[in-house]
Enzyme design. Sequence first.
Site, short mmCIF file in Angstrom:
data_model
loop_
_atom_site.label_atom_id
_atom_site.label_comp_id
_atom_site.label_asym_id
_atom_site.label_seq_id
_atom_site.Cartn_x
_atom_site.Cartn_y
_atom_site.Cartn_z
N SER A 42 0.81 -1.22 0.00
CA SER A 42 0.00 0.00 0.00
C SER A 42 0.85 1.27 0.00
CB SER A 42 -0.93 -0.01 1.21
OG SER A 42 -1.63 -1.22 1.25
N ARG A 57 8.23 6.30 -3.23
CA ARG A 57 8.50 7.00 -1.96
C ARG A 57 7.67 6.35 -0.89
NH1 ARG A 57 5.00 9.88 -5.01
NH2 ARG A 57 2.95 10.01 -4.04
N ASP A 95 -3.40 -1.47 -2.48
CA ASP A 95 -4.64 -1.83 -1.75
C ASP A 95 -5.91 -1.32 -2.44
OD1 ASP A 95 -3.92 0.76 -1.05
OD2 ASP A 95 -4.24 0.50 1.11
C1 GLC Z 1 -1.00 5.88 0.99
C2 GLC Z 1 -0.24 5.13 -0.11
C3 GLC Z 1 -1.19 4.52 -1.12
C4 GLC Z 1 -2.23 3.68 -0.39
C5 GLC Z 1 -2.94 4.54 0.66
C6 GLC Z 1 -4.00 3.75 1.43
O1 GLC Z 1 -1.61 6.99 0.42
O2 GLC Z 1 0.65 6.01 -0.77
O3 GLC Z 1 -0.50 3.71 -2.05
O4 GLC Z 1 -3.15 3.18 -1.32
O5 GLC Z 1 -1.99 5.04 1.56
O6 GLC Z 1 -3.44 2.68 2.13
#
Ligand code: GLC
Length: 356
Positions: A42, A57, A95
């Site tokens: 995620s 990042r 996710d």
């Molecule tokens: C952060 C991450 C993203 C993810 C979100 C929810 O924003 O950068 O990739 O989907 O969290 O978990």
Amino acid sequence: MVGTSQELFDYIAMKLAEFVNKESDNYHHPAGRQRELGFTFSFPVMQLSIASGTLMRWTKGFSIDDMVGQDVVAELTQAMKRKGIDMRVSALVNDTVGTLAKGRYDNKDVAIAVILGTGTNAAYVEQANAVPKWHGSPPKSGDMVINTEWGNFKSSHLALTEYDNALDVDSLNPGEQTFEKMTSGMYLGEILRRVLYRMANEAALFGETVPPKLKMPFVLRTPEMAEMHHDVSPDLSVVGSILEDTLEISKTSPMTRRVTVAVCNIIVTRAASLAAAGILGILKKIGRDIAKDEETQKTVIAVDGGLYEHYIKYRECLEKTLKELLGDQSRHIELVHSNDGSGIGAALLGASHSKY
Ligand code: GLC
């Protein structure tokens, strides 16, 4: 969350090994067949194939510098090797994309998936010919999934307060994830702490001395904030005991408790309204924000994440605001909770990319 990539992936591999060891006797894995994994990761990834991608990042308080620019699937694969686990990653999945896959598997009207948890993000189904970044041959379906990474949205129209600016400067990723810092679970309790701290200093909200614990970043977490906000007892006794347990502030007055709840309400109303605005933005992008005719297609939005699941007032405000923004068209739009959509969706995508 802070350390080396080897430590992180060894930890994940260890948890995987524990999980496989707990497999029930009813399940017999076919001999000679490698286990396959859908890997929910995620964070923002530059992904050029289904089972590889490099970390762009970190977000949400993670800080493992040697990982940025590395292929997260390769790292996990090496860690599994070190732990002697015979498994391969068949799909790497954000996710939001997992939630979209699971939502769509259950219901073909699902076109958008939103995560409202520690962080926030959304993915949606776009027409492939509307994707200028894509240079390959168009997919057979004509559709393509876009992971928006909307948590990193920033605009002069986002009215930042001094609390937002100070939180950002003190964070591990200053200048990044502006929308996420106003909207998601990791930060709401911390915004509350910052407001209460100023009120303690400038208006003696908690009496003559400023409670020392109120100075500690992240001491107030969003689940406790939700509990206070949801307190329906006549004397706000839940608010009283949470202020005591988390901040060591005893004997708060009814007025102090009411003010605390009012601040929770302001912070959550802003956050949930922003999330609703984000959803409206995607609906506009795919032309689903206005009812076309009687036959207007239904659009279902699959939502996952602890904030949406547990912070009832957040969820209610999100639903109410989206309805207001959509007017008539709200009849054709539905939000559904997709419980562990991100995990199950990754499993589905992993299975559909099986090599067997
Ligand atoms: C952060 C991450 C993203 C993810 C979100 C929810 O924003 O950068 O990739 O989907 O969290 O978990």
